[in-house]
Design an enzyme around this catalytic site. Structure first.
Site, PDB file in Angstrom:
ATOM      1  N   GLY A  20      10.828  14.528  29.270  1.00 54.01           N
ATOM      2  CA  GLY A  20      11.399  15.847  29.527  1.00 54.01           C
ATOM      3  C   GLY A  20      10.901  16.361  30.869  1.00 54.01           C
ATOM      4  O   GLY A  20      10.098  15.701  31.534  1.00 54.01           O
ATOM      5  N   CYS A 319      -3.018  -0.582   2.623  1.00 54.02           N
ATOM      6  CA  CYS A 319      -2.325  -0.164   1.403  1.00 54.02           C
ATOM      7  C   CYS A 319      -1.205  -1.145   1.068  1.00 54.02           C
ATOM      8  O   CYS A 319      -0.408  -1.506   1.935  1.00 54.02           O
ATOM      9  CB  CYS A 319      -1.746   1.238   1.586  1.00 54.02           C
ATOM     10  SG  CYS A 319      -0.944   1.885   0.105  1.00 54.02           S
ATOM     11  N   GLY A 407      -9.508  -0.645   1.111  1.00 53.46           N
ATOM     12  CA  GLY A 407      -8.684   0.434   0.597  1.00 53.46           C
ATOM     13  C   GLY A 407      -9.265   1.053  -0.660  1.00 53.46           C
ATOM     14  O   GLY A 407     -10.004   0.407  -1.412  1.00 53.46           O
ATOM     15  N   ARG A 418      -7.600   7.827  -7.861  1.00 54.28           N
ATOM     16  CA  ARG A 418      -6.598   8.078  -6.826  1.00 54.28           C
ATOM     17  C   ARG A 418      -5.219   7.593  -7.267  1.00 54.28           C
ATOM     18  O   ARG A 418      -4.194   8.092  -6.814  1.00 54.28           O
ATOM     19  CB  ARG A 418      -7.004   7.387  -5.521  1.00 54.28           C
ATOM     20  CG  ARG A 418      -6.099   7.765  -4.360  1.00 54.28           C
ATOM     21  CD  ARG A 418      -6.578   7.178  -3.042  1.00 54.28           C
ATOM     22  NE  ARG A 418      -5.994   7.906  -1.936  1.00 54.28           N
ATOM     23  CZ  ARG A 418      -4.800   7.643  -1.419  1.00 54.28           C
ATOM     24  NH1 ARG A 418      -4.065   6.681  -1.921  1.00 54.28           N
ATOM     25  NH2 ARG A 418      -4.330   8.362  -0.410  1.00 54.28           N
ATOM     26  N   GLY A 487       7.048  -4.173  26.420  1.00 56.77           N
ATOM     27  CA  GLY A 487       5.764  -4.786  26.742  1.00 56.77           C
ATOM     28  C   GLY A 487       5.888  -5.693  27.944  1.00 56.77           C
ATOM     29  O   GLY A 487       6.933  -5.777  28.585  1.00 56.77           O
TER      30      GLY A 487
END
Length: 498
Positions: A20, A319, A407, A418, A487
């Site tokens: 921008g 996870c 984890g 959890r 890249g």
């Protein structure tokens, strides 16, 4: 028949920011990253705001008192992990609230009856060259002397030599007393050419050390996150099982904010837990909820009284919820959907509820994408697990230093709370893995580089702060070939090891 959503489930790597207009005042040093942590009404200020948009994940391998202290001094906040006993979690909160900049509690202590072998092993274990010698070997025992590298010669002195025979005894120590200012302590260190200054109380009980090497760090951190009493701020994770016992203990020790730690926040158990905290403390103790991935989940927690909402299921690097249960959503899509719901809720009620992006951050630029898409702050695990301040071990693996990272859904953590679905108290299957992350050094050194990248990217978007970024950011979906183009390509890279 199941309901279908037509849009793709996208990750951060599938988006780029379009530049921008950057005005002359939009320079990195003028960018402000302050952001609300808790809900507030239109026209008012939030009770707590972060000075940088980072909080550390509620994980055993990430957020203990050491991480909490360092991150708060740099402007962020840690939620100390709740997958431990109430007593040990509460003690971690206490240590953060009792921390005084420049005054370090000694975690390397022995007795006069210990040996040189014990000193060598202690130094190898903690990395600390100065060891407090107390009557009972405890952190706050009666100080009888200190041992530093100047007091012994490895390879020359026998390993069974008693500490009392080579320590610097108390009678020869220069000490400070409880209540001394940091400036005065540093003056004593410099006037007497000391490496460290033990701080004791009137009964000769060891309280702290002030170290010469930390002199530069004793200066006030400009972004430090502290409460009205100038104590560092700290959060704590809670679960939906023992919250009636855990929450009062954490609050009594000064926890500033709580967060229900759950892989699935769209549950009645979470609503009950949030309502308990709000009612017991008359809305004076903020509590966050989560995790959710769509507008329905957000609205449920918002109406339950959550002061912020965590977004993300299955996007964390360790996870495997999506793999094991088929539950989750691409993190970018989840943030965009929840942010829209948050903005609609704000227009309807006049209450702004910050959202936290939890998981899915791989590159630093993903952080800016998450903020641009509507997140107010980011919760990260892998990012912080790499640093000295995380509680996991640093090990040498294939000639490279790494840190352990596991984890909360792994068998190692055994944090069944959890992933609680209201059944028996056991971890039936894993939703997280045990792994390593590349060791990266000190938090402060790394976080400054990351924040520099974020500020520079905001400038390229023409934004002076996070609120402006959300309004001005322009996003584009990228193709697989444009990712390659982004890249280094079509060149032969030099081998920098030659």
């Amino acid at each position: 028949m199941a309901k279908y959503t037509e849009e793709d489930s996208r990750t951060f790597s599938e988006y780029l920011l379009i530049p921008g207009l950057t005005d002359k005042d939009c320079t990195p040093q003028n960018v402000c990253l302050k952001t609300p942590l808790v809900s507030f009404r239109k026209g008012t200020q939030p009770l707590i705001s972060l000075n940088i948009p980072f909080v550390s994940a509620i994980m055993q391998s990430v957020s203990d008192d050491h991480m909490a202290i360092t991150l708060a001094r740099n402007g962020g906040l840690s939620f100390i992990f709740g997958s431990q006993s109430i007593e040990t979690q509460t003690e971690m909160v206490r240590k953060v609230k009792k921390f005084k900049a420049g005054f370090v509690e000694s975690d390397s202590n022995l007795t006069p009856e210990n040996t040189l072998k014990d000193v060598i092993e202690m130094k190898a274990k903690t990395g600390h060259g100065t060891i407090g010698i107390t009557k009972d070997g405890s952190i706050h025992g009666k100080l009888l002397g200190i041992v530093s590298s100047r007091d012994y010669r490895p390879g020359h002195d026998p390993m069974d030599k008693k500490i009392k025979d080579f320590m610097t005894p108390f009678s020869k120590l220069i000490t400070g007393t409880t209540g001394i200012t940091l400036n005065k302590a540093n003056d004593i260190i410099w006037d007497h050419k000391l490496n460290s200054l033990p701080i004791i109380d009137k009964n000769q009980i060891l309280q702290f050390f002030v170290f010469r090497k930390d002199y530069d760090n004793h200066k006030e951190y400009p972004e430090e996150l502290s409460d009205d009493s100038k104590k560092l701020m700290v959060g704590a994770g809670i679960n939906t099982r023992d919250y009636k016992e855990r929450v009062p203990s954490l609050v009594n020790e000064g926890a500033d904010i709580l967060c229900v730690d759950s892989s699935d926040g769209y549950t009645e158990w979470q609503r009950e837990t949030i309502k308990f905290v709000k009612e017991k403390y008359n809305n004076k103790i903020p509590v966050g909820g989560g995790n959710v991935v769509d507008r329905d989940g957000f609205l449920y927690l918002a109406e339950s009284g959550a002061d912020f909402v965590k977004v993300g299921v299955g996007g964390g690097s360790i996870c495997i919820t999506r793999e094991t249960k088929g539950i989750g959503r691409g993190q970018a899509t989840a943030i965009i959907d929840v942010a829209n719901a948050r903005d609609e809720y704000f227009k309807k009620t006049g209450v702004y509820i910050p959202i936290c992006s939890d998981g899915g951050i791989v590159q630093d630029y993903h952080m800016v994408l998450a903020l641009a898409m509507g997140a107010d702050f980011l919760m990260m695990g892998r990012y912080f697990a790499r640093f000295d301040e995380s509680p996991s071990r640093k090990v040498l693996l294939n000639n490279r230093y790494v840190k352990e990272y596991w984890g909360e859904g792994s068998n190692r953590a055994r944090n069944w709370q959890r992933y609680d679905m209201g059944g028996s108290s056991t971890l039936k299957f894993e939703e997280g893995v045990d792994s390593y992350v590349p060791y990266a050094g000190k938090l402060k050194d790394n976080i400054q580089i990351t924040l520099g990248k974020i500020k520079s990217t905001l400038c390229s978007c023409g934004a002076h702060n996070i609120a402006e970024l959300k309004q001005k950011a322009k996003l584009t979906v990228v193709s697989s070939t444009s990712i390659v183009e982004g890249g280094a390509h079509d060149v032969i890279l030099k081998d920098t090891n030659i």
